[in-house]
Design a protein around this motif. Structure first.
Motif, PDB file in Angstrom:
ATOM      1  N   ASN A  99       0.827  -1.211   0.000  1.00 41.38           N
ATOM      2  CA  ASN A  99       0.000   0.000   0.000  1.00 41.38           C
ATOM      3  C   ASN A  99       0.854   1.251   0.000  1.00 41.38           C
ATOM      4  N   ARG A 100       1.941   1.209   0.791  1.00 44.39           N
ATOM      5  CA  ARG A 100       2.784   2.392   0.888  1.00 44.39           C
ATOM      6  C   ARG A 100       3.454   2.717  -0.449  1.00 44.39           C
ATOM      7  N   LEU A 101       3.772   1.637  -1.214  1.00 39.31           N
ATOM      8  CA  LEU A 101       4.512   1.867  -2.452  1.00 39.31           C
ATOM      9  C   LEU A 101       3.615   2.148  -3.650  1.00 39.31           C
ATOM     10  N   LYS A 102       2.317   2.121  -3.432  1.00 37.86           N
ATOM     11  CA  LYS A 102       1.382   2.345  -4.558  1.00 37.86           C
ATOM     12  C   LYS A 102       1.697   3.668  -5.238  1.00 37.86           C
ATOM     13  N   GLY A 103       1.801   3.638  -6.549  1.00 39.87           N
ATOM     14  CA  GLY A 103       2.017   4.873  -7.281  1.00 39.87           C
ATOM     15  C   GLY A 103       3.477   5.177  -7.545  1.00 39.87           C
ATOM     16  N   TYR A 104       4.404   4.432  -6.923  1.00 36.58           N
ATOM     17  CA  TYR A 104       5.831   4.667  -7.192  1.00 36.58           C
ATOM     18  C   TYR A 104       6.319   3.654  -8.211  1.00 36.58           C
ATOM     19  N   PRO A 105       7.391   3.986  -8.915  1.00 31.83           N
ATOM     20  CA  PRO A 105       7.984   2.979  -9.802  1.00 31.83           C
ATOM     21  C   PRO A 105       8.654   1.884  -8.951  1.00 31.83           C
ATOM     22  N   VAL A 106       8.041   0.728  -8.931  1.00 31.09           N
ATOM     23  CA  VAL A 106       8.555  -0.366  -8.104  1.00 31.09           C
ATOM     24  C   VAL A 106       8.847  -1.565  -8.975  1.00 31.09           C
ATOM     25  N   LYS A 107      10.003  -2.196  -8.745  1.00 31.68           N
ATOM     26  CA  LYS A 107      10.289  -3.470  -9.399  1.00 31.68           C
ATOM     27  C   LYS A 107      10.247  -4.543  -8.331  1.00 31.68           C
ATOM     28  N   TRP A 108       9.273  -5.415  -8.437  1.00 29.60           N
ATOM     29  CA  TRP A 108       9.207  -6.550  -7.521  1.00 29.60           C
ATOM     30  C   TRP A 108      10.124  -7.620  -8.084  1.00 29.60           C
ATOM     31  N   LEU A 109      11.049  -8.040  -7.266  1.00 32.10           N
ATOM     32  CA  LEU A 109      12.095  -8.945  -7.734  1.00 32.10           C
ATOM     33  C   LEU A 109      12.004 -10.232  -6.926  1.00 32.10           C
ATOM     34  N   ASP A 110      11.838 -11.345  -7.588  1.00 24.85           N
ATOM     35  CA  ASP A 110      11.800 -12.616  -6.857  1.00 24.85           C
ATOM     36  C   ASP A 110      13.251 -13.058  -6.652  1.00 24.85           C
ATOM     37  N   LEU A 111      13.910 -12.388  -5.714  1.00 22.40           N
ATOM     38  CA  LEU A 111      15.354 -12.558  -5.577  1.00 22.40           C
ATOM     39  C   LEU A 111      15.741 -13.994  -5.222  1.00 22.40           C
ATOM     40  N   ALA A 112      14.957 -14.607  -4.337  1.00 27.27           N
ATOM     41  CA  ALA A 112      15.292 -15.972  -3.917  1.00 27.27           C
ATOM     42  C   ALA A 112      15.352 -16.916  -5.116  1.00 27.27           C
TER      43      ALA A 112
END
Ligand code: FAD
Ligand code: SF4
Ligand code: SF4
Ligand code: SF4
Ligand code: SF4
Lengths: 366, 618, 160
Positions: B54-67
């Motif tokens: 929710n906090r990151l909504k609206g920002y350019p975010v890359k969700w990375l499945d690092l594992a």
């Protein structure tokens, strides 16, 4: 210690493809659910199936599991408890109250990749609807002792072959390089003497796909397919089957027995009106499905009916169980393929949502 | 350019890694998720805590499945791999593009067109999911059933429809443009034609029983199809009445067709002094109760006779059947008094569906595609169900309808990934995207390229094929991918390799390997794509020019690609890239393509190891 | 062969005979043939084939066949049959029908004649009774009447 009570619109018993598909479709309908899986990992039987593509995909459906797991992971409405099973259940108003018990699972812990995890302690669940998606049980071929399973070296079950397909077949064949492989179909299915008056529907395709993989990896391997009738469906099979008939030896006869021979297991079968014996390196028994091992206990727990073949549910309706608020999904209802189980999960979810709708509305008004 | 923050979420597979070191190596700032301009998060959106999402909504975010990308091995190696993966994700996050979701709201209305139980059930289910539904029946209301259905059953279903379903009769869908979220339909009513927009369309064309073409031609006066058989009319006298029932014999025979033939045989056999010979190719007992029925028929006295393909011959006068008894191996003749021919369900998709200008990539054989179940067609948001899709009357049709309704509801409520962005200034109107989009998302309307709002699966095929770099689903443009390749390869340590992995196969396999502790080559950079078809020649050559010693593209098996032929495009483009490499004096083995399924991790591990060896040979 | 010339009622007759109930369920899988020890030794003896002949209604051919008397009653076929046809029992039913219809096998016919004529398998004549007297045993009289009644036949040779 206080027993924790979890409230959820729907609880799904069994985390195989049918259970996962039902959870996804409930969540698409805006309904949360709790998936309760007895084993340490999701996926049920399909989690052990490898890809059988050769030149191209052979539509076995096994990789659909990864799709489902990905979608379950993306839906926070779906909660999961592994290593858990219901031990008590009682109808409670319009819903059900279940007691879950943690299960000890031997072997290494699986790689946890989803929200949720093993059930930590005995818990209570209050749910508006229950979906039983506990799957079918593979037939144990040793019950047909004449086929030599566990007696004759080199005789294996189809599931054992599946497990070895990606590794080494030689190990299965007792160290011999398997150049002559026989499949015996309908082991435990279409068999009135066992009370199994049904075709298991998937084993013909399963065996033929594995036979193809073996031939693709070791060209020149001789395959003999002992069968009564070939059950394959889908348009693509028509052409493939014609090709396979050229590449493999289709023998329309149920063998009488399998014995140990000097060079490998020997299959005794009838051809031209007399008994013949053929030697192989590996004999694969295409076991079918039988009603889930826990069917009797579950049907008692949830007051649900059994089909005339002994599976959960009723002959007349696809997902109804005879008990209000309890629905059956997947191969617990009868033999079905992966793709059919997924679709059946969707139907069970639709029925459960229909049952829940008035309850949800009431709750909104209260 | 915004500054990129790294938000590190501890989870299985990341044990022992130092977030600060990874951030430093990747050239980004470590953050606790507080104020950011752009962010890389080390887990997927679904697994991240809700508060963070929710906090990151609206920002350019890359969700990375690092594992999934790090894997096992010595800590230093894992640390280096983590840094490269973070750098790769940060590379595109730094460009500041946001995932623009649903700039146009998808239309929620559903059109169900056709007739029969499948149509009525689909309308019912879609309405239950909250969609306004127009059920356009081709027929008058009282005759809504397909020819192979029980009219009473369909009538009952019609009567039970909820109020949100608007039913019009005598109305046919004659033209359809668009895709999921925005279809434009032309409906031909009894008096006038109307145009209307819908979010999803379900087609349930009429179906009927038909005798398969390969049936023997017996004399007309003794022959009839199963559906016209009235068993009560028959009985033998002093002479037995000999009836031949012929089940579907060809390779396309279905269990439903077989069960119908056996049912007819059983009913006839019950009549006094009637003897039925049931001819069959294979006993297709793979239906519910099929084996039981077959047994009952034999117990009643039906003689089951297997004949090989082409093995049932008819005399010139059409009154004698000749065949070989498979058990005795002897020729047998039968002069039947009655011949009953089995039927199979047939139904056709409407002819206009085959028009490539109206819909892309529709193919009659698609029903077997493992990823196009639940009535889905190649065109996102368009469903084809019922007899035309091979479903037998009754429950199978209801099941298909329920599955299709759930699927379209998912699509219209946000499962479609994004709306591709089109840069009109660059677009040359070459219509490549319209032609190649496997899901029929891209249309050309009112002088520009107009993608449908809830249909794009972000496969990126259009992006890979567009000559003008004018179209891309958000996050997948060349600019973003090249930036992330550059950043990732710069941060990678050791011999650099790139694995482009389809999320439907390669990435699942990679994830299984990583979580099981598989040790990847140190310099391997994984680049997940939604479909291998996103990887065109350009990306492969860029990866090489940015320092990769080898490139592997892992796509699904032929016939398994969710985007139909994205995998084959990838294979083709990989081959082209290898050829180009050879022409400029490079080694073509540096570029490879492989077919893979999610459950084949060992094959992937082996291919990566081989690629590393090739790259190391120099 | 013309199927119309066969007797569709024959299978029902066999099924109505005690032991014959299972015959119609056969789906010709050939498991029985594979296991039958006689099938391995006698050309033409094949349980599945015999069942087929009955199902086709080739009445005379079955009843007159010497093969139906060759079963060793080992029950192997019955053991392996997935359809519970119980071929051993079925064959008993067929044999009963055959016998009633006068199709006894030659060896059995001879035995019947002997029993009907003499009430035992070994003839007891003057010579045998003389030997018995010598050994201090009582004489034996032939009493075939009882057997004649049981077998429902007239003595063949007519020696009384
Ligand atoms: C030998 C064999 C070969 C096959 N080959 C093919 C094939 O080639 N293609 C194909 O499409 N299909 C094939 N199938 C069928 C396929 O396995 C099923 O369609 C599929 O697994 C059905 O999924 P399911 O979810 O109904 O059941 P399952 O996969 O069996 O899953 C049931 C789950 O429920 C859990 N469970 C059971 N009891 C409880 C309980 N009391 N509490 C909690 N959890 C419980 C189990 O642990 C399991 O995880 C094959 C099946 C067999 C036996
Ligand atoms: S459907 Fe089966 S054969 Fe096809 S890719 Fe998936 S796992 Fe492989
Ligand atoms: S699918 Fe084939 S092997 Fe399996 S029970 Fe049916 S006929 Fe037998
Ligand atoms: S990304 Fe794929 S689905 Fe989306 S518009 Fe482009 S080609 Fe079509
Ligand atoms: S084993 Fe049974 S079903 Fe099979 S052929 Fe013999 S009698 Fe018929």
């Amino acid at each position: 210690m206080a027993v924790k009570t979890i409230k959820t619109p729907a609880v799904i018993i069994g985390g195989g493809v049918a259970g996962l598909a039902a959870a996804i479709d409930l969540s698409r309908r805006g309904l949360s659910s709790l998936v309760v899986e007895r084993g340490p990992r999701l996926g049920g039987r399909v989690a052990d199936f490898c890809c059988k593509a050769t030149d191209s995909c052979v539509r076995c459906g096994a990789c659909r599991l990864a799709d489902l797991v990905r979608r379950v992971a993306a839906r926070p409405e779906i909660a999961i408890y592994t290593s858990a099973k219901p031990v008590a259940a009682e109808a409670d108003g319009d819903g059900w109250r279940l007691t879950l018990e943690p299960q000890r699972n031997n072997g290494p812990a699986p790689v946890v990749e989803l929200a949720g995890g093993p059930l930590p302690r005995r818990s209570q669940v209050q749910a508006g609807a229950v979906i039983l998606a506990v799957g079918a049980t593979p037939f144990d071929p040793s019950a047909k002792s004449r086929f030599g399973y566990r007696r004759v070296p080199g005789v294996v079950s189809a599931l054992e072959l599946e497990g070895a397909l990606e590794h080494s077949l030689a190990e299965l064949a007792g160290g011999r390089d398997p150049r002559r492989v026989a499949f015996i179909q309908c082991v435990g299915s279409r068999d009135e003497s066992l009370g199994h008056l049904y075709c298991s529907r998937v084993c013909c395709g399963f065996a033929l796909r594995m036979a193809r993989v073996i031939q693709a990896r070791r060209p020149g391997t001789e395959i003999t397919f002992f069968h009564m009738d070939v059950q394959t469906y889908g348009r693509a099979w028509a052409g493939e089957l014609a090709e396979m008939r050229e590449q493999m030896n289709f023998v329309r006869a149920m063998p009488g027995e399998v014995t140990a021979g000097p060079g490998g297991p020997q299959v005794v079968y009838a051809a031209g009106g007399r008994s013949q014996t053929a030697e192989f390196d590996l004999v694969v028994l295409s076991q079918g499905m039988r009603p889930p091992v826990g069917a009797a206990a579950l049907s008692q727990l949830f007051a649900c009916t059994r089909t005339s073949d002994g599976f959960l549910g009723s002959d007349a309706e696809p997902v109804a169980s005879g008990a209000a608020g309890v629905f059956i999904a997947g191969s617990a209802r009868g033999p079905m393929s992966i793709v059919e189980s997924i679709e059946h999960g969707a139907v069970a979810a639709a029925a459960a949502a229909g049952h829940l709708q008035p309850l949800v509305r009431e709750a909104a008004h209260a | 350019m915004p500054e990129v923050s790294l938000i590190w979420i501890e989870e299985a597979g990341l044990e022992g890694l130092d977030p600060a070191k990874a951030a430093k190596k990747a050239g980004v700032a470590l953050s606790d998720g507080g104020l950011v301009e752009a962010a890389v998060v080390t887990t997927t959106e679904a697994r991240a805590p809700r508060s963070l999402v929710n906090r990151l909504k609206g920002y350019p975010v890359k969700w990375l499945d690092l594992a999934a990308e790090v894997g096992g091995g010595p800590l230093a190696l894992r640390q280096a791999r983590a840094a490269a993966a973070v750098a790769r994700a940060a590379g595109s996050a730094a460009l500041g593009t946001m995932a623009q979701r649903y700039t146009r709201q998808p239309n929620q209305e559903v059109l169900v067109a056709g007739r029969g139980l499948a149509a009525v059930a689909a309308a019912h289910q879609a309405a239950a999911l909250g969609h306004p539904v127009l059920l356009a029946l081709e027929t008058t209301r009282a005759r809504a059933a397909c020819a192979d259905e029980k009219p009473a059953e369909v009538k009952r279903a019609l009567a039970g429809l909820p109020a949100q379903v608007e039913v019009v009769t005598g109305t046919e869908l004659v033209e359809l443009l668009g895709a999921g979220g925005d279809f434009q339909a032309r409906l031909q009513g009894p008096r006038r034609t109307s145009r209307r927009r819908f979010g999803a369309v379900v087609l349930a064309p009429p179906s009927a029983y038909a005798v398969p073409g390969d049936m023997p031609a017996t004399a007309e006066d003794i022959t009839l199809p199963v559906s016209r058989l009235k068993p009560k009319q028959y009985q033998g006298g002093e002479q037995w009445l000999q009836a031949a029932v012929i089940a579907p014999l060809g390779p396309g025979a279905t269990a439903h067709g077989f069960a119908r033939a056996v049912t007819a045989a059983l009913a006839l056999q019950k009549r006094p002094r009637v003897q039925v010979t049931l001819f069959l190719g294979e006993a297709k007992v793979a239906s519910e109760g099929g084996e039981r029925l077959y047994r009952d028929a034999r117990r009643q006295g039906v003689l089951a006779m297997r004949v090989e393909p082409g093995g049932l011959r008819v005399s010139r006068d059409g009154r004698k059947l000749s065949f070989d008894d498979p058990v005795l191996g002897e020729p047998v003749d039968l002069r039947p008094d009655l011949v009953v021919l089995s039927e199979e369900v047939t139904g056709r998709a409407p002819a206009w569906l085959d028009n490539p200008l109206v819909t892309t990539a529709w193919d009659q054989d698609l029903p077997d595609h493992p990823r196009l179940q639940a009535g889905r067609t190649a065109r996102s948001g368009l469903y084809l169900i019922g007899g035309a899709r091979g479903a037998a009357p009754g429950d199978p049709r209801r099941a298909q309808a329920a599955a299709a309704a759930a699927d379209l509801h998912g699509l219209l409520s946000g499962e479609a990934v994004a709306v591709p962005a089109v840069r009109d200034v660059l677009c040359a109107s070459c219509l490549t995207c319209v032609r190649v989009c496997p899901h029929g998302v891209v249309c050309y309307a009112e002088d520009h390229i107009a993608p449908a709002p809830a249909a794009c699966l972000a496969c990126g095929v259009c992006t890979a094929e567009c000559p003008a770099e004018a179209i891309a689903p958000p996050g997948w443009s060349n600019r973003e991918m090249i930036a992330s390749l550059a950043a990732g390869l710069k941060a990678a340590a050791g011999d650099k390799l790139v694995l482009f992995a389809c999320r439907n196969s390669g990435m699942d396999a990679a994830r299984a390997l990583s979580l099981a502790g598989h040790q990847w080559p140190k310099g391997l950079l994984m680049v997940p794509v939604n479909c291998a078809g996103r990887v065109g020649v350009q990306l492969i050559l860029r990866a090489l020019s940015l320092g990769a010693g080898g490139v592997l593209v892992a796509g699904c098996h032929q016939g398994n690609c969710r985007s139909l032929n994205g995998n084959l495009r990838a294979k083709l483009r990989s081959g082209e890239a290898a050829d180009l490499l050879a022409q400029v004096g490079g080694r073509p083995e540096q570029v490879r393509f492989m077919h893979l399924a999610s459950n084949q991790p060992r094959a992937l591990a082996q291919a990566v190891a081989e690629l590393a060896q090739t790259a190391g040979e120099k | 062969m013309l199927l119309n010339d066969c007797d569709p009622g024959f299978k029902h007759q066999v099924a109505a005979e005690p032991g014959g109930q299972g015959i119609k369920a056969c789906f010709a899988c050939a498991a029985c043939t594979a296991r039958c020890p006689v099938a391995g030794h006698v050309e033409g003896y094949d349980p599945r084939r015999l069942i087929r002949l009955v199902l086709l209604g080739r009445r005379e051919e079955v009843l007159a066949s010497p093969l139906i008397w060759l079963c060793s009653t080992c029950y192997s076929c019955q053991e392996v049959c997935p359809q519970q046809v119980s071929f051993t029992e079925v064959l008993t039913a067929i044999k009963n029908i055959a016998a009633r219809a006068g199709y006894g096998p030659p060896a059995t016919e001879a035995v019947i004649d002997q029993l009907a004529a003499h009430g035992r398998l070994l003839e007891v004549g003057e010579f045998e009774n003389q030997r018995r007297t010598d050994l201090g045993l009582p004489e034996v009289a032939e009493a075939p009447a009882h057997f004649q009644k049981v077998l429902g036949v007239e003595p063949a040779g007519g020696k009384s």
